[in-house]
Scaffold this active site. Structure first.
Site, PDB file in Angstrom:
ATOM      1  N   ASP A  80      17.662 -61.041 -41.522  1.00 53.42           N
ATOM      2  CA  ASP A  80      17.101 -59.693 -41.602  1.00 53.42           C
ATOM      3  C   ASP A  80      17.399 -58.900 -40.337  1.00 53.42           C
ATOM      4  O   ASP A  80      17.648 -59.464 -39.266  1.00 53.42           O
ATOM      5  CB  ASP A  80      15.595 -59.734 -41.888  1.00 53.42           C
ATOM      6  CG  ASP A  80      14.786 -60.450 -40.807  1.00 53.42           C
ATOM      7  OD1 ASP A  80      15.280 -61.468 -40.281  1.00 53.42           O
ATOM      8  OD2 ASP A  80      13.674 -59.989 -40.498  1.00 53.42           O
ATOM      9  N   GLU A  87      12.394 -62.754 -40.030  1.00 50.85           N
ATOM     10  CA  GLU A  87      12.093 -63.038 -38.631  1.00 50.85           C
ATOM     11  C   GLU A  87      11.522 -61.818 -37.920  1.00 50.85           C
ATOM     12  O   GLU A  87      10.702 -61.955 -37.005  1.00 50.85           O
ATOM     13  CB  GLU A  87      13.370 -63.518 -37.928  1.00 50.85           C
ATOM     14  CG  GLU A  87      13.160 -64.067 -36.522  1.00 50.85           C
ATOM     15  CD  GLU A  87      13.208 -63.010 -35.428  1.00 50.85           C
ATOM     16  OE1 GLU A  87      12.809 -63.332 -34.297  1.00 50.85           O
ATOM     17  OE2 GLU A  87      13.624 -61.862 -35.697  1.00 50.85           O
TER      18      GLU A  87
END
Length: 406
Positions: free
Chosen positions: A93, A158
């Site tokens: 991400d 994350e």
């Protein structure tokens, strides 16, 4: 060295791999993006051309995305006589691009210029993801089987707490307490810094509720925006003054930080007094401090401004993580990384701490030894984020060398 020459031969493929990663918008859904599905599919497809013994997907259910899940990839290259698995964990991400007017190029159109690759996710965490992937590809291509298993893990989420990423994987029984965990997600521009400790994280969402009215009749209103401004100012000053210790382990930023960051929409027009105001703080706090004490202090100040402005202030904590115990500086995985850096770059690496937020802290909470390393200029979350190509290729060599000798 055979691995050094092979990485050089793969240089253009490595660059193209990172450009492909950048070109896919995998902004975290909590940041308004589409999530990681497309980039996971690209990576999984490429990995199937390699010599992995096992590639598995672990999809964490998440209603925040239209397809209903967040992908995580776990791949294994088995060792000759494994005593453990050595894991390399990076994230798929990205944070949002932010103000596009501050970018010189489109954030999701990778641009190679002046020896750098520009684009959102170039440094955070694309360069390390690609470097570990091609580091392992190097030893696969050379038909090298290390003693221990080598595992690559590409996680989601994350950037907003890891509930759908590494925390989800920890519940699946994949990892072993005997394993080692490298998390390439921070470092310095020399590659000499090895992170073994992180600060506590405290995110504050401050919701101030007053009464909306016309700006010409403030006597009718209870101005939530004004109350929030005054509250945030005192909170900012108080926290910095009280929690002012210095810890030299956290070299670049050896103090606790309390940063006002995001501000949400309140009203459309200038001549309306807002009845609701929402703002955020991102706090990175030295491990010695008790988060509950800090929250108690925040609530005392909050009560003062509720009375002063006749408003209601609610404090939420979108993310709160107490700093875990650090990884031991003399752990064998630290020593192995230092040896690789000395042999390949003639660097005498040192250990320390950072502000926090990587998967390593979450692993340490489970008493799993984790080390963070990489070579980067700290352009993450900034406009015109980049990675130097020299750093990308050099790190790939380090990972290949390290994997070979684990």
């Amino acid at each position: 060295m055979d691995i050094i020459n092979h990485v050089e031969n793969l240089k253009e493929d490595i660059i193209e791999g990172l450009k492909k990663f950048i070109s896919i918008n995998s902004v975290n859904p909590r940041g308004g993006g589409p999530g990681e599905k497309e980039v996971a599919e690209y990576l999984e497809s490429y990995m199937k051309t390699m010599k992995f013994d096992e590639i598995k997907r672990y999809d964490a259910p998440d209603d925040a995305v239209k397809y209903g899940f967040r992908p995580n990839i776990v791949a294994l290259y088995k060792g000759k006589k494994p005593k453990r698995t050595i894991w390399f964990i990076t994230h798929m991400d990205k944070v949002p691009a932010g103000d596009l007017s501050l970018w010189e190029t489109d954030p999701f159109t990778p641009v190679v210029k002046d020896g750098k690759i520009f684009g959102r996710g170039a440094e955070d965490n694309g360069s390390s993801l690609i470097a570990t992937l091609f580091g392992l590809k190097t030893i696969m291509d050379l038909n090298i089987r290390p003693e221990n298993n080598i595992g690559l893990v590409f996680v989601s989420d994350e950037e907003t707490g890891s509930d759908y990423g590494i925390k989800y994987l920890l519940k699946q029984g994949i990892f072993n307490k005997n394993d080692w965990y490298y998390v390439p997600d921070s470092g310095n521009d020399e590659g000499s810094f090895i992170e073994i400790a992180e600060k506590s994280i405290l995110w504050l969402k401050i919701i101030t509720e007053g009464k909306q009215a016309h700006a010409a009749t403030p006597n009718v209103a209870r101005n939530a925006h004004r109350a929030a401004i005054y509250f945030a100012k005192e909170l900012d000053e108080f926290l910095h003054e009280k929690y002012n210790a210095i810890d030299k382990m956290f070299g670049r930023v050896p103090i606790s930080t309390f940063e006002p960051t995001k501000k949400e929409y309140n009203v459309d027009n200038i001549n309306t007094i807002p009845g609701t105001d929402i703002l955020y703080f991102d706090c990175r706090i030295l491990p010695q401090y008790d988060l509950s004490e800090i929250l108690d202090d925040i609530n005392k100040i909050k009560e003062k401004y509720e009375i002063k402005f006749d408003v209601k202030i609610n404090i939420e904590t979108p993310q709160i993580e107490k700093a875990p115990a650090p990884t031991q500086p003399d752990h064998p995985m630290v020593i192995k990384l230092k040896e690789s850096l000395k042999e390949l770059r003639n660097i005498d690496a040192f250990v320390g701490g950072i502000g926090g937020g990587t998967c390593a802290a979450i692993l340490r909470h489970e008493n799993l030894p984790a080390v963070v390393w990489g070579t980067m200029d700290h352009t993450a979350h900034q406009p015109n984020e980049y990675i130097k190509i020299a750093h990308l290729i050099s790190d790939t060599k380090v990972y290949a060398h390290l994997m070979r000798n684990l």
